[in-house]
Design an enzyme around this catalytic site. Structure first.
Site, PDB file in Angstrom:
ATOM      1  N   ASP A   1     -24.848  42.489 102.965  1.00  0.00           N
ATOM      2  CA  ASP A   1     -26.095  42.505 103.739  1.00  0.00           C
ATOM      3  C   ASP A   1     -26.384  41.198 104.467  1.00  0.00           C
ATOM      4  O   ASP A   1     -27.235  41.173 105.346  1.00  0.00           O
ATOM      5  CB  ASP A   1     -27.279  42.810 102.805  1.00  0.00           C
ATOM      6  CG  ASP A   1     -27.319  44.281 102.440  1.00  0.00           C
ATOM      7  OD1 ASP A   1     -27.149  45.099 103.355  1.00  0.00           O
ATOM      8  OD2 ASP A   1     -27.504  44.600 101.255  1.00  0.00           O
TER       9      ASP A   1
ATOM     10  N   HIS B   1     -23.800  39.725  93.828  1.00  0.00           N
ATOM     11  CA  HIS B   1     -23.317  41.108  93.781  1.00  0.00           C
ATOM     12  C   HIS B   1     -22.919  41.453  92.358  1.00  0.00           C
ATOM     13  O   HIS B   1     -22.371  40.615  91.655  1.00  0.00           O
ATOM     14  CB  HIS B   1     -22.119  41.301  94.728  1.00  0.00           C
ATOM     15  CG  HIS B   1     -21.845  42.735  95.024  1.00  0.00           C
ATOM     16  ND1 HIS B   1     -21.102  43.546  94.194  1.00  0.00           N
ATOM     17  CD2 HIS B   1     -22.240  43.514  96.061  1.00  0.00           C
ATOM     18  CE1 HIS B   1     -21.057  44.760  94.712  1.00  0.00           C
ATOM     19  NE2 HIS B   1     -21.735  44.772  95.840  1.00  0.00           N
TER      20      HIS B   1
HETATM   21  N1  ACO Z   1     -30.448  34.628  94.404  1.00  0.00           N
HETATM   22  C1  ACO Z   1     -30.574  33.779  93.366  1.00  0.00           C
HETATM   23  N2  ACO Z   1     -29.946  33.937  92.203  1.00  0.00           N
HETATM   24  C2  ACO Z   1     -29.151  35.007  92.066  1.00  0.00           C
HETATM   25  C3  ACO Z   1     -28.987  35.936  93.088  1.00  0.00           C
HETATM   26  C4  ACO Z   1     -29.665  35.705  94.294  1.00  0.00           C
HETATM   27  N3  ACO Z   1     -29.517  36.541  95.315  1.00  0.00           N
HETATM   28  N4  ACO Z   1     -28.140  36.904  92.683  1.00  0.00           N
HETATM   29  C5  ACO Z   1     -27.799  36.593  91.435  1.00  0.00           C
HETATM   30  N5  ACO Z   1     -28.420  35.464  91.064  1.00  0.00           N
HETATM   31  C6  ACO Z   1     -28.288  34.777  89.797  1.00  0.00           C
HETATM   32  C7  ACO Z   1     -29.333  35.261  88.800  1.00  0.00           C
HETATM   33  O1  ACO Z   1     -30.509  34.517  88.854  1.00  0.00           O
HETATM   34  C8  ACO Z   1     -28.590  35.037  87.527  1.00  0.00           C
HETATM   35  O2  ACO Z   1     -28.608  33.651  87.253  1.00  0.00           O
HETATM   36  P1  ACO Z   1     -28.818  33.095  85.782  1.00  0.00           P
HETATM   37  O3  ACO Z   1     -27.631  33.586  85.006  1.00  0.00           O
HETATM   38  O4  ACO Z   1     -28.879  31.630  85.996  1.00  0.00           O
HETATM   39  O5  ACO Z   1     -30.102  33.691  85.313  1.00  0.00           O
HETATM   40  C9  ACO Z   1     -27.159  35.395  87.857  1.00  0.00           C
HETATM   41  O6  ACO Z   1     -27.033  35.138  89.241  1.00  0.00           O
HETATM   42  C10 ACO Z   1     -26.802  36.835  87.582  1.00  0.00           C
HETATM   43  O7  ACO Z   1     -27.746  37.661  88.218  1.00  0.00           O
HETATM   44  P2  ACO Z   1     -28.038  39.160  87.808  1.00  0.00           P
HETATM   45  O8  ACO Z   1     -29.434  39.524  88.249  1.00  0.00           O
HETATM   46  O9  ACO Z   1     -27.700  39.395  86.377  1.00  0.00           O
HETATM   47  O10 ACO Z   1     -26.993  39.930  88.686  1.00  0.00           O
HETATM   48  P3  ACO Z   1     -26.990  41.479  88.911  1.00  0.00           P
HETATM   49  O11 ACO Z   1     -25.582  41.893  88.930  1.00  0.00           O
HETATM   50  O12 ACO Z   1     -27.888  42.185  87.980  1.00  0.00           O
HETATM   51  O13 ACO Z   1     -27.663  41.630  90.364  1.00  0.00           O
HETATM   52  C11 ACO Z   1     -27.968  41.785  92.663  1.00  0.00           C
HETATM   53  C12 ACO Z   1     -26.979  41.888  91.510  1.00  0.00           C
HETATM   54  C13 ACO Z   1     -29.157  42.732  92.404  1.00  0.00           C
HETATM   55  C14 ACO Z   1     -27.279  42.223  93.926  1.00  0.00           C
HETATM   56  C15 ACO Z   1     -28.472  40.337  92.766  1.00  0.00           C
HETATM   57  O14 ACO Z   1     -27.383  39.493  93.079  1.00  0.00           O
HETATM   58  C16 ACO Z   1     -29.583  40.162  93.789  1.00  0.00           C
HETATM   59  O15 ACO Z   1     -30.759  40.365  93.462  1.00  0.00           O
HETATM   60  N6  ACO Z   1     -29.251  39.819  95.056  1.00  0.00           N
HETATM   61  C17 ACO Z   1     -30.234  39.707  96.111  1.00  0.00           C
HETATM   62  C18 ACO Z   1     -30.502  41.066  96.721  1.00  0.00           C
HETATM   63  C19 ACO Z   1     -29.339  41.534  97.543  1.00  0.00           C
HETATM   64  O16 ACO Z   1     -28.807  40.814  98.373  1.00  0.00           O
HETATM   65  N7  ACO Z   1     -28.980  42.814  97.353  1.00  0.00           N
HETATM   66  C20 ACO Z   1     -27.870  43.432  98.092  1.00  0.00           C
HETATM   67  C21 ACO Z   1     -26.682  43.614  97.210  1.00  0.00           C
HETATM   68  S1  ACO Z   1     -25.328  44.284  98.068  1.00  0.00           S
HETATM   69  C22 ACO Z   1     -25.706  45.895  98.278  1.00  0.00           C
HETATM   70  O17 ACO Z   1     -26.346  46.519  97.517  1.00  0.00           O
HETATM   71  C23 ACO Z   1     -25.275  46.557  99.464  1.00  0.00           C
END
Ligand code: ACO
Length: 367
Positions: free
Chosen positions: A308, A257
């Site tokens: 979610d 998140h």
């Molecule tokens: N699976 C694997 N790795 C993840 C995930 C994930 N779901 N979420 C974050 N990470 C990791 C990234 O790979 C990154 O790792 P690194 O630093 O080793 O490269 C680190 O965590 C930071 O990730 P970012 O992409 O910079 O985080 P951001 O804040 O941009 O993204 C997001 C947030 C889009 C929600 C992301 O966590 C994600 O893609 N989650 C999966 C989709 C999801 O569940 N979305 C629903 C969110 S809640 C909502 O909107 C209601």
């Protein structure tokens, strides 16, 4: 700042997220969502979000009736639902129907507070009917008109399944809608506020939000979670599944998140309890697989579930088809969107940030 991380883009008095040490605060209009989830009902939360105060007992009674009386759809919308191809994603249906509702509203451009609330109540009341009607139409089933005798959540389940839900199912969906109702400046709410800041009509703002919510990085994630639960199929396969997915550099849907980085999303905690309760009274498989995935996600990448993740097993236990998961999210979140749209209208300044140019410059044009 990529993705506008941590950027404060507006002022609001609708909800507050604060991460201070161990305790994560999430409040709607100053009320802790844990209290609202436990003691309130969705209609009361809608009232709170729209009007800023909890209703008195008689006000809530009137508000429930008022919403219930607005549930039925104009015949043109039913015609639209009948004509859309049955393979249309229900979120595409929802945003198309919202736009059509706008075209039927002769007061579409009037933005007095009274008229804004009028439109808001109509949209909140009608979202569930659009979703349930479309679902039954695509399944070739007869339409079940809304009933005044049931609350917002129970009536939706009734229109979907053709029978009154159990008290447990009613309470579960009601609580789920409360937990999804509002969440500060998430992507779909931001989209709604950007549209509102141009003084676009309320339907246009809701269409922008609905389109934004659908993406798998936002509300669309719950459908992807269910896909994962089906792929994993049994708890003992969860660990390998997670390990391999992460090794391939893939995202685990329902985890991570932008705001809750190292702390658990409080909504996920409450939804986990709800999913566990439903599992103890019904199908437990999806919850058990979810738990195994969550353990592995933490073990291999310290990932925590978001709103979610446990929603998926909650919806599966309520017999909601996978591709409607995000629509259920929208049924709750529309109340937050509308509160934000009204807040934006009432203290508006165009939202228009700048971009840093990184492309080629000063090129000579040759034909
Ligand atoms: N699976 C694997 N790795 C993840 C995930 C994930 N779901 N979420 C974050 N990470 C990791 C990234 O790979 C990154 O790792 P690194 O630093 O080793 O490269 C680190 O965590 C930071 O990730 P970012 O992409 O910079 O985080 P951001 O804040 O941009 O993204 C997001 C947030 C889009 C929600 C992301 O966590 C994600 O893609 N989650 C999966 C989709 C999801 O569940 N979305 C629903 C969110 S809640 C909502 O909107 C209601």
């Amino acid at each position: 700042m990529r993705g506008l991380e941590d950027v404060i883009a507006c002022e609001t008095s609708i909800s507050r997220i604060e991460l201070s040490g161990e305790k994560t605060i999430l409040e709607y209009r100053g009320y802790d969502i844990r209290d609202l989830a436990k003691k309130s009902c969705f209609e009361e939360v809608v009232y709170l979000l729209l009007y800023g105060e909890l209703p008195k007992k008689y006000e809530l009674q009137d508000f429930k009736i008022e919403l219930a009386e607005r549930r039925e759809l104009p015949p043109q919308i039913i015609g639209l639902l009948t004509h859309l191809p049955p393979y249309t994603h229900p979120m595409v249906v929802l945003r198309t129907a919202t736009s059509y509702l706008g075209s039927l509203d002769k007061k579409i451009d009037i933005k007095t507070r009274e008229e804004n609330l009028e439109k808001a109540k109509n949209l909140i009341a009608r979202f569930p009917t659009v979703i349930a009607y479309y679902h039954r139409i695509r399944m070739g089933k007869n339409l079940i008109p809304p009933t005044l005798s049931l609350g917002h959540a129970a009536n939706f389940l009734y229109m979907m399944h053709g029978e009154e839900p159990s008290k447990t199912a009613e309470k579960a969906l009601d609580m789920d809608l409360i937990l999804h109702a509002e969440h500060e400046l998430n992507a779909s709410t931001f989209a709604a506020r950007i549209a509102a800041s141009t003084l676009a009509d309320m339907y246009a703002c809701v269409v922008a939000a609905t389109g934004t919510l659908m993406g798998p990085l936002h509300g669309g994630a719950a459908q992807e979670v269910m896909k994962m639960l089906r792929e994993v199929a049994t708890p003992r396969r969860a660990e390998d599944y997670v390990k391999n997915k992460l090794k391939r550099g893939e995202r685990l849907m329902g985890f991570g998140h932008r705001v809750y980085k190292n702390v658990i999303d409080p909504r996920a905690e409450l939804l986990r309890k709800l999913a566990r309760k439903l599992a103890s009274e019904g199908e437990s498989k999806w919850f058990q697989i979810s738990e195994a995935i969550a353990r592995a996600a933490f073990k291999y990448k310290k990932l925590l579930p978001n709103v979610d993740f446990y929603s998926a097993s909650v919806y599966a236990n309520l017999r909601i088809p996978d591709d409607l998961f995000v629509n259920i999210f929208a049924m709750g979140r529309i109340s937050g969107w509308l509160a934000h749209i009204i807040e934006q209208y009432e203290n508006n300044r165009l939202i228009r940030p700048r971009a840093k140019y990184i492309g080629k410059k000063n090129r000579k044009y040759k034909n």
